[in-house]
Design a protein around this motif. Structure first.
Motif, short mmCIF file in Angstrom:
data_model
loop_
_atom_site.label_atom_id
_atom_site.label_comp_id
_atom_site.label_asym_id
_atom_site.label_seq_id
_atom_site.Cartn_x
_atom_site.Cartn_y
_atom_site.Cartn_z
N PRO A 38 -17.81 5.29 6.94
CA PRO A 38 -16.60 4.58 6.54
C PRO A 38 -16.59 4.14 5.08
CG PRO A 38 -18.00 3.15 7.85
CD PRO A 38 -18.62 4.51 7.90
N THR A 39 -17.73 4.18 4.41
CA THR A 39 -17.78 3.75 3.02
C THR A 39 -17.04 4.73 2.11
OG1 THR A 39 -19.92 4.86 2.82
CG2 THR A 39 -19.94 2.50 3.27
N TYR A 40 -16.58 4.22 0.97
CA TYR A 40 -15.84 5.04 0.02
C TYR A 40 -16.83 5.79 -0.89
CZ TYR A 40 -12.48 6.36 -3.58
OH TYR A 40 -11.70 7.05 -4.47
N PRO A 41 -16.77 7.13 -0.95
CA PRO A 41 -17.70 7.89 -1.80
C PRO A 41 -17.47 7.60 -3.28
CG PRO A 41 -16.63 9.31 -0.17
CD PRO A 41 -15.89 8.01 -0.17
N LYS A 42 -18.55 7.38 -4.00
CA LYS A 42 -18.45 7.02 -5.42
C LYS A 42 -17.83 8.13 -6.26
CE LYS A 42 -22.40 3.84 -5.33
NZ LYS A 42 -23.75 3.54 -5.89
N ASP A 43 -18.07 9.37 -5.90
CA ASP A 43 -17.57 10.49 -6.70
C ASP A 43 -16.08 10.76 -6.48
OD1 ASP A 43 -20.13 10.81 -7.63
OD2 ASP A 43 -20.66 12.36 -6.16
N ASN A 44 -15.50 10.13 -5.47
CA ASN A 44 -14.11 10.42 -5.13
C ASN A 44 -13.11 10.01 -6.21
OD1 ASN A 44 -14.70 11.44 -2.50
ND2 ASN A 44 -12.79 10.54 -1.76
N ALA A 45 -13.37 8.86 -6.83
CA ALA A 45 -12.38 8.28 -7.74
C ALA A 45 -11.98 9.25 -8.86
CB ALA A 45 -12.92 6.98 -8.33
N ALA A 46 -12.97 9.80 -9.54
CA ALA A 46 -12.65 10.71 -10.65
C ALA A 46 -11.95 11.96 -10.16
CB ALA A 46 -13.93 11.08 -11.40
N LEU A 47 -12.39 12.51 -9.03
CA LEU A 47 -11.77 13.70 -8.48
C LEU A 47 -10.32 13.43 -8.08
CD1 LEU A 47 -14.70 15.00 -6.24
CD2 LEU A 47 -13.90 16.00 -8.38
N GLN A 48 -10.08 12.28 -7.47
CA GLN A 48 -8.72 11.95 -7.05
C GLN A 48 -7.80 11.74 -8.25
OE1 GLN A 48 -7.99 8.82 -4.00
NE2 GLN A 48 -6.39 8.10 -5.41
N ARG A 49 -8.27 11.00 -9.23
CA ARG A 49 -7.43 10.72 -10.40
C ARG A 49 -7.05 12.02 -11.11
NH1 ARG A 49 -10.82 6.07 -11.04
NH2 ARG A 49 -12.17 7.26 -12.45
N ALA A 50 -7.98 12.97 -11.16
CA ALA A 50 -7.70 14.24 -11.84
C ALA A 50 -6.71 15.10 -11.05
CB ALA A 50 -9.00 15.00 -12.05
N ALA A 51 -6.84 15.08 -9.73
CA ALA A 51 -6.00 15.95 -8.90
C ALA A 51 -4.69 15.32 -8.49
CB ALA A 51 -6.78 16.37 -7.66
N PHE A 52 -4.69 13.99 -8.26
CA PHE A 52 -3.51 13.31 -7.73
C PHE A 52 -3.20 12.05 -8.54
CE2 PHE A 52 -5.99 14.94 -3.97
CZ PHE A 52 -5.29 16.15 -3.86
N PRO A 53 -2.80 12.19 -9.79
CA PRO A 53 -2.56 10.99 -10.61
C PRO A 53 -1.36 10.17 -10.14
CG PRO A 53 -1.82 12.99 -11.74
CD PRO A 53 -2.56 13.44 -10.52
N ASP A 54 -0.55 10.71 -9.25
CA ASP A 54 0.63 9.98 -8.77
C ASP A 54 0.31 8.98 -7.68
OD1 ASP A 54 0.06 12.45 -7.26
OD2 ASP A 54 1.74 11.82 -5.99
N ILE A 55 -0.92 9.00 -7.16
CA ILE A 55 -1.28 8.07 -6.08
C ILE A 55 -1.58 6.71 -6.68
CG2 ILE A 55 -2.85 7.62 -4.18
CD1 ILE A 55 -0.95 9.99 -3.78
N GLU A 56 -0.61 5.80 -6.57
CA GLU A 56 -0.73 4.47 -7.15
C GLU A 56 -0.21 3.43 -6.16
OE1 GLU A 56 1.58 4.75 -10.69
OE2 GLU A 56 -0.08 5.59 -11.89
N PRO A 57 -0.63 2.18 -6.30
CA PRO A 57 -0.14 1.12 -5.40
C PRO A 57 1.35 0.88 -5.59
CG PRO A 57 -1.46 0.20 -7.17
CD PRO A 57 -1.62 1.67 -7.26
N VAL A 58 1.95 0.26 -4.59
CA VAL A 58 3.37 -0.08 -4.64
C VAL A 58 3.51 -1.59 -4.82
CG1 VAL A 58 5.52 -0.17 -3.32
CG2 VAL A 58 4.10 1.88 -3.27
N THR A 59 4.36 -1.99 -5.74
CA THR A 59 4.67 -3.40 -5.93
C THR A 59 6.06 -3.68 -5.35
OG1 THR A 59 3.33 -3.51 -7.94
CG2 THR A 59 4.93 -5.28 -7.58
N LEU A 60 6.12 -4.65 -4.46
CA LEU A 60 7.39 -5.02 -3.83
C LEU A 60 7.80 -6.41 -4.29
CD1 LEU A 60 6.67 -3.84 -0.16
CD2 LEU A 60 7.86 -2.58 -1.96
N ALA A 61 9.09 -6.58 -4.51
CA ALA A 61 9.61 -7.87 -4.98
C ALA A 61 9.91 -8.80 -3.81
CB ALA A 61 10.86 -7.64 -5.82
N VAL A 62 8.96 -8.87 -2.88
CA VAL A 62 9.11 -9.76 -1.72
C VAL A 62 7.75 -10.40 -1.46
CG1 VAL A 62 10.96 -8.40 -0.66
CG2 VAL A 62 8.56 -7.87 -0.11
#
Length: 249
Positions: free
Chosen positions: A136-160
């Protein structure tokens, strides 16, 4: 006395092509249910899937080689069998080929999150992952791979406020047919899992809601229980959630 001529070799080869394509397509189709419903080991199920694909390709190749020599006419029957071999074989080979192409264009990761620095932890779903090959732990190498392949994956800010944001998260999760296993509004945490319809692969999801200014920040994480690569399943799920959450009013 009329003597019926024997079938030419091309006609018999066309029939063999039809058999190969049909059997191969059936093998590809049953490989998923063998794992999901009968408990066949995943490695064995993937092997069945792979060899079924080989048979469909052989059927298509043989069909292409015999469709013209076996065209209708005097002692040249079999074009129908060759044509069906091509159609059935192509249909059976499509999913394996599509998966292969996805694997070539997407990184070999199985954990997608909108917060690669401090990803939402799996809590309730971590208990469901006992015995799963992927921890269940998050792999350390994932972050760089994800940012390079899927830069659109970002958190959502809601005004509520967080309480209202959490209600929106619940509505979206329900609309997406997730199996919700934990709702903890006090922690701003919702956990769920999904089961793929064919092989029955299970992916776990955690959504985290936190205050940010006068509104709320929503993060999501989706992680496969098995498999080094998810063929884009988790990123597609995260994108679907984010898009629907943004459209919630």
């Amino acid at each position: 006395m009329f003597v019926r001529p024997t079938n030419p070799i091309s006609h018999r080869l066309a029939r063999i092509a039809f058999i190969l394509a049909t059997v191969g397509s059936l093998i590809v189709a049953v490989s998923g249910p063998l794992h999901r419903f009968l408990g066949l080991d995943i490695e064995a199920a993937i092997a069945v899937f792979r060899y079924g694909f080989y048979l469909t390709v052989a059927g298509v190749a043989l069909g292409l080689a015999t469709i013209l020599p076996a065209r209708p006419g005097d002692r040249r029957r079999g074009s129908v069998a060759a044509f069906l071999a091509i159609v059935i074989g192509a249909a059976g080979a499509w999913v394996p080929l599509h998966w292969f192409l996805q694997a070539q264009h997407r990184p070999a990761i199985n954990d997608i999150t909108t917060d690669t620095a401090t990803p939402p932890p799996l809590v309730a779903t971590a208990q469901l992952r006992r015995g799963a090959p992927n921890p269940p732990t998050y792999p350390k190498d994932n972050a760089a791979l994800q940012r390079a392949a899927f830069p659109d994956i970002e958190p959502v800010t809601l005004a509520v406020p967080p309480a209202e944001a959490f209600k929106r998260v619940e509505r979206v999760a329900t609309a997406l047919d997730w199996e919700i296993v934990a709702r903890v509004p006090a922690d701003g945490r919702l956990e769920a899992f999904v089961i793929s319809p064919w092989f029955g692969f299970r992916d776990d999801i955690v959504v985290r809601v936190r205050p940010q200014g006068t509104g709320s920040r929503v993060d999501i994480r989706s992680k496969s229980r098995i498999g080094e690569a998810d063929l884009g399943g988790n990123v597609d799920r995260v994108r679907a959630f984010l898009a629907r959450l943004k459209s919630e009013g």
